[in-house]
Motif scaffolding. Structure first.
Motif, PDB file in Angstrom:
ATOM      1  N   VAL A  32       0.851  -1.187   0.000  1.00  0.00           N
ATOM      2  CA  VAL A  32       0.000   0.000   0.000  1.00  0.00           C
ATOM      3  C   VAL A  32       0.887   1.237   0.000  1.00  0.00           C
ATOM      4  O   VAL A  32       1.766   1.384   0.861  1.00  0.00           O
ATOM      5  CB  VAL A  32      -0.937   0.036   1.228  1.00  0.00           C
ATOM      6  CG1 VAL A  32      -1.772   1.312   1.203  1.00  0.00           C
ATOM      7  CG2 VAL A  32      -1.835  -1.195   1.253  1.00  0.00           C
ATOM      8  N   THR A  34       1.090   5.028   0.701  1.00  0.00           N
ATOM      9  CA  THR A  34       0.286   5.910   1.537  1.00  0.00           C
ATOM     10  C   THR A  34       1.134   7.093   2.000  1.00  0.00           C
ATOM     11  O   THR A  34       2.066   7.517   1.312  1.00  0.00           O
ATOM     12  CB  THR A  34      -0.303   5.104   2.724  1.00  0.00           C
ATOM     13  OG1 THR A  34      -1.140   5.949   3.487  1.00  0.00           O
ATOM     14  CG2 THR A  34       0.761   4.476   3.586  1.00  0.00           C
ATOM     15  N   ILE A  42      -3.118   1.637   8.249  1.00  0.00           N
ATOM     16  CA  ILE A  42      -2.863   0.695   7.145  1.00  0.00           C
ATOM     17  C   ILE A  42      -2.259  -0.589   7.697  1.00  0.00           C
ATOM     18  O   ILE A  42      -2.653  -1.699   7.314  1.00  0.00           O
ATOM     19  CB  ILE A  42      -1.934   1.324   6.088  1.00  0.00           C
ATOM     20  CG1 ILE A  42      -2.593   2.550   5.429  1.00  0.00           C
ATOM     21  CG2 ILE A  42      -1.567   0.290   5.029  1.00  0.00           C
ATOM     22  CD1 ILE A  42      -3.827   2.258   4.633  1.00  0.00           C
ATOM     23  N   ILE A 110      -9.194   0.326   2.822  1.00  0.00           N
ATOM     24  CA  ILE A 110      -8.641   1.658   2.532  1.00  0.00           C
ATOM     25  C   ILE A 110      -9.766   2.619   2.173  1.00  0.00           C
ATOM     26  O   ILE A 110      -9.783   3.787   2.594  1.00  0.00           O
ATOM     27  CB  ILE A 110      -7.598   1.574   1.399  1.00  0.00           C
ATOM     28  CG1 ILE A 110      -6.370   0.782   1.860  1.00  0.00           C
ATOM     29  CG2 ILE A 110      -7.186   2.976   0.927  1.00  0.00           C
ATOM     30  CD1 ILE A 110      -5.373   0.482   0.773  1.00  0.00           C
ATOM     31  N   VAL A 120      -5.344   9.171   3.347  1.00  0.00           N
ATOM     32  CA  VAL A 120      -4.443   8.019   3.199  1.00  0.00           C
ATOM     33  C   VAL A 120      -3.469   8.211   2.046  1.00  0.00           C
ATOM     34  O   VAL A 120      -2.839   7.268   1.590  1.00  0.00           O
ATOM     35  CB  VAL A 120      -5.248   6.709   3.002  1.00  0.00           C
ATOM     36  CG1 VAL A 120      -6.035   6.371   4.247  1.00  0.00           C
ATOM     37  CG2 VAL A 120      -6.146   6.788   1.777  1.00  0.00           C
ATOM     38  N   GLY A 123      -3.064   5.893  -1.389  1.00  0.00           N
ATOM     39  CA  GLY A 123      -3.921   4.770  -0.979  1.00  0.00           C
ATOM     40  C   GLY A 123      -4.001   3.682  -2.022  1.00  0.00           C
ATOM     41  O   GLY A 123      -4.999   2.962  -2.098  1.00  0.00           O
TER      42      GLY A 123
END
Length: 335
Positions: A32, A34, A42, A110, A120, A123
């Protein structure tokens, strides 16, 4: 649990639940992209699953690294996949899991975070199959032998390299990502040492970090080198790197210059930050005879005048200024 597999260069920001990891086979890696603020939620998504390991690349772990004022070395965000632009959280799962289902679940979570008002960042989530030896050592691909200046080659200890005529090889385990030779400030300091170090010189390296500048000075022929740092992790890293280079003319000491060093140097090098250099300048001159050199970097361009003014006020003559990108390296001589 913070991994500490001596030699993992990103163990500063690599988190692994070792007790749940098998040491062979393939894994699903769910990644991920972010931001630093969202690392915890997360990571929580992964910990809500049967995750076997989580790795975190948080640029703030490097940029905002809290140390004593004399230990700041500009850690290299270049080792990060996105050069510090994004934070990255990776979860590792058994290959027996369903990769598509894992990815869908993470994406949905998410989306829930976004809907709750959380920023985020990008994301973005992705999933791929990786071999354990690949993800455990993936960070190493960012370190390769690098030539700096006319003769110095900084070589990670796991790389093979045949030195060409006239080259001096600095063997380096980057440790916790400070002092790798890729940052502009470190490169300029290495070049300054190349220009100034002579045989029989004594060199002090303030805020030695990985020891790269101390080792460089020794390789260039300095008679004796002392590296000092307030950070015990830096001291351990530098000591290991001195051993890798089989040098017996370097001392690595924990503490600051005034507390732990006796005698005087021909050259003092400090790759720290401008504000600390200003504080150090009146102390440093006590460790130099007339004609001694003070090499300073870690100075952003808009702090250049501040440092020059302080040096001149304290009786130094600026003999060279080098600029690389947004950074400045100043060599001055005590009158």
């Amino acid at each position: 649990m913070v991994a500490s597999d001596g030699g993992i260069g990103c163990n500063h920001f690599l988190i692994i639940d070792k007790e749940r990891i098998h040491m062979n086979g393939q894994w699903y890696e769910v990644k991920v992209i972010t931001n630093s603020e969202s690392i915890e939620p997360i990571s929580g998504i992964f910990y809500g699953l049967d995750v076997k390991g989580v790795s975190i690349e948080d640029p703030n772990d490097i940029i905002q690294r809290e140390q004593g004022p004399l230990t700041w070395d500009f850690a290299d965000i270049n080792i990060l996949e996105y050069k510090g632009k994004y934070a990255v959280v990776r979860g590792y799962f058994n290959i027996t899991e369903n990769g598509d289902e894992l990815l869908t679940y993470v994406k949905n979570k998410i989306a829930e975070l976004r809907e709750s008002g959380m920023d985020v960042g990008l994301g973005e989530a992705s999933c791929q199959v990786v071999k354990e030896e690949d993800w455990a050592n993936n960070w190493k691909k960012y370190y390769v032998p690098t030539k700096i200046g006319e003769s110095i080659v900084v070589k990670p200890i796991w790389e093979n390299y045949s030195a060409k005529e006239g080259e001096l090889v600095v063997e380096l385990d980057p440790g916790m990502a400070f002092g790798t030779g890729t940052h502009e400030t470190t490169r300029m300091c290495v070049k300054a040492l190349e220009r100034t170090v002579k045989h029989e010189n004594v060199v002090f390296d303030i805020g030695t970090g990985s020891g790269i500048l101390a080792i460089t000075a020794a390789k260039l022929g300095a008679k004796h080198v002392i590296g000092v740092d307030l950070d015990p992790v830096a001291v351990d890293s530098a000591l290991e790197n001195v051993k890798f280079n089989k040098l017996n003319n370097i001392e690595i000491l924990k503490g600051d210059l005034m507390e732990v060093v006796q005698g005087k140097a021909d050259i003092i090098v400090a790759n720290i930050i401008a504000e600390v250099i200003v504080i150090l300048t009146d102390q440093v001159k006590k460790f130099l005879d007339a004609g001694g050199l003070f090499i300073t970097s870690g100075i952003i361009r808009d702090r250049e005048k501040m440092v020059v003014d302080k040096l001149e006020k304290e009786g130094f003559e600026v003999v060279n200024i080098e600029r690389d990108g947004e950074w400045v390296c100043i060599t001055s001589k005590l009158k």
